[in-house]
Design a protein around this motif. Structure first.
Motif, short mmCIF file in Angstrom:
data_model
loop_
_atom_site.label_atom_id
_atom_site.label_comp_id
_atom_site.label_asym_id
_atom_site.label_seq_id
_atom_site.Cartn_x
_atom_site.Cartn_y
_atom_site.Cartn_z
N GLY A 121 -31.26 76.24 -14.45
CA GLY A 121 -30.98 77.65 -14.26
C GLY A 121 -31.11 78.10 -12.81
O GLY A 121 -31.74 77.42 -11.99
N VAL A 122 -30.53 79.27 -12.49
CA VAL A 122 -30.58 79.77 -11.11
C VAL A 122 -32.02 80.11 -10.70
O VAL A 122 -32.38 79.97 -9.54
CB VAL A 122 -29.66 81.00 -10.93
CG1 VAL A 122 -28.21 80.61 -11.05
CG2 VAL A 122 -30.00 82.10 -11.92
N VAL A 149 -22.36 82.59 -3.89
CA VAL A 149 -23.43 82.07 -3.04
C VAL A 149 -23.25 82.55 -1.60
O VAL A 149 -24.22 82.93 -0.93
CB VAL A 149 -23.48 80.53 -3.10
CG1 VAL A 149 -24.40 79.97 -2.02
CG2 VAL A 149 -23.97 80.09 -4.48
N GLU A 150 -22.00 82.57 -1.11
CA GLU A 150 -21.76 83.07 0.24
C GLU A 150 -22.17 84.54 0.36
O GLU A 150 -22.76 84.96 1.36
CB GLU A 150 -20.30 82.89 0.63
CG GLU A 150 -19.87 81.44 0.84
CD GLU A 150 -20.49 80.83 2.09
OE1 GLU A 150 -21.16 81.54 2.87
OE2 GLU A 150 -20.31 79.61 2.29
N THR A 177 -24.87 74.85 -8.00
CA THR A 177 -24.44 74.22 -9.25
C THR A 177 -24.94 75.01 -10.47
O THR A 177 -24.25 75.07 -11.50
CB THR A 177 -24.93 72.77 -9.34
OG1 THR A 177 -26.36 72.71 -9.22
CG2 THR A 177 -24.31 71.93 -8.23
N ALA A 178 -26.13 75.63 -10.35
CA ALA A 178 -26.63 76.45 -11.45
C ALA A 178 -25.73 77.66 -11.67
O ALA A 178 -25.42 78.04 -12.81
CB ALA A 178 -28.06 76.90 -11.16
N GLU A 179 -25.30 78.28 -10.58
CA GLU A 179 -24.39 79.42 -10.67
C GLU A 179 -23.07 78.99 -11.31
O GLU A 179 -22.49 79.71 -12.14
CB GLU A 179 -24.14 79.98 -9.27
CG GLU A 179 -23.30 81.22 -9.22
CD GLU A 179 -24.02 82.48 -9.68
OE1 GLU A 179 -23.34 83.41 -10.15
OE2 GLU A 179 -25.26 82.52 -9.59
N THR A 180 -22.61 77.81 -10.95
CA THR A 180 -21.36 77.30 -11.53
C THR A 180 -21.50 77.08 -13.03
O THR A 180 -20.62 77.44 -13.82
CB THR A 180 -20.95 75.98 -10.85
OG1 THR A 180 -20.83 76.18 -9.45
CG2 THR A 180 -19.64 75.47 -11.39
#
Length: 346
Positions: free
Chosen positions: A186-187, A306-307, A268-271
């Motif tokens: 998780g994020v 993320v940016e 990758t968690a956000e994805t």
């Protein structure tokens, strides 16, 4: 931070590091020259020739922000060298744990040492030898960090901060390994790893080292933390992006390394969250898989997210410096450092 003072600071840190490294190598006179050469090649030169010296810069400007005296320069440089040696230790050990093949465009220490074992026809397993010797090099750099800190005046004031720094980086690395092994993705978990594995020891604790040497006002320490915590997270998020999309010519590592290693990063968690759970990120093995994973990260909007988070975190960090108690030169230098730390390409 392209000021004359910044350039001079890099030179001062490098010269102090050279002196410390030569002194510490002197303790190893009992080793044969062949073995001393191994240490020079894989540890001393690694420290001397690599890195941006960001952490010593944060020590220096943390000291200035706290109103530190120029008379403290010896202690400030010693503390800066200590965090740089600890950083070298962390990189060498991290490469072993991550089974990384390259660092800064060259074979990692354990890979180079294994190849030497193989070419020489020595007894035993080359890979095991390389990993074992590299681990010892990391431990030696860790020990030299203590020696660096203690070489400065007033080291006692900084020791508690330095101890906390070391506890946090070790615990952060443990979390990185444990979460990956348990599939925690998780994020929130990724952010926790970012803070402790990288953020705190890159920004906040070096600033606190400088503050401790200056015997600064506790209120300024709070200002420095308010700046450092979002910036430390942004620094690691930039690292996450570079680990997937970075140019190997700049990063010194193969593209997509984090994906192949199954790193549980914020990116990758956000994805995964945006893709609705398990994705092809869990099965990245070759260049085609890396390319597909990148496409997914972009298509889900995770990269843009993320940016945007990096931009917002840097803005929060800079806003925290809007305090009249922080000297103007220190404030500007810290603003410049925030940009350097988060807009880098390696």
């Amino acid at each position: 931070m392209a000021t004359r003072e910044a350039v001079d600071l890099r030179g001062l840190v490098d010269r102090r590091l050279d002196e410390l490294l030569e002194s510490e190598m002197g303790r190893l006179a009992f080793l044969a020259e062949e073995d001393r050469e191994t240490l020079r090649r894989h540890l001393v030169e690694f420290v001397r020739t690599g890195g941006k010296r960001l952490r010593p810069a944060f020590v220096y400007w943390g000291h200035r922000a706290a109103g530190g005296s120029p008379a403290d320069q010896d202690a400030v440089l010693a503390a800066g060298c200590a965090v740089e040696l600890l950083h070298a230790s962390a990189l060498i050990l991290d490469d072993v744990m991550d089974e990384s093949a390259t660092r800064r465009g060259h074979p990692t220490a354990h890979v180079a040492l294994a190849e030497r074992h193989r070419r020489s026809g020595w007894w035993g397993d080359p890979a095991r030898y390389g990993e074992s010797v590299a681990t010892l090099l990391g431990m030696l750099a860790f020990t030299w960090a203590d020696a660096a800190l203690l070489s400065g005046d007033g080291a006692a004031e900084a020791l508690q901060v330095f101890t906390q720094l070391r506890v946090e980086i070790i615990a952060g690395q443990y979390l990185d390994l444990a979460y990956a092994a348990r599939g925690v993705a998780g994020v929130e978990a990724a952010a926790r790893v970012s803070i402790y594995k990288s953020g705190k020891y890159t920004v906040e604790r070096p600033l606190h080292l400088g503050h401790a040497i200056a015997a600064g006002d506790p209120a300024i320490k709070e200002v420095l933390s308010a700046y450092a915590l979002p910036l430390g997270e942004a620094f690691q998020l930039r690292d996450d992006v570079l680990g997937v999309f970075g140019d190997p010519g700049h990063t010194g590592k193969p593209a997509g390394t984090d994906l192949r290693q199954g790193k549980r990063t914020y990116l990758t968690a956000e994805t995964r969250e945006r893709a609705g759970g398990g994705t092809l990120l869990d099965e990245v093995r070759d260049e085609a898989d890396v390319a597909a994973a990148r496409e997914l990260i972009v298509a889900t909007g995770a990269l843009d997210a993320v940016e945007r988070r990096i931009t917002a975190l840097v803005a929060d960090a800079v806003q925290a410096l809007d305090d009249d108690r922080v000297p103007q030169d220190a404030r500007q230098a810290l603003v410049d450092l925030a940009a350097i730390a988060t807009s880098r390409t390696s």
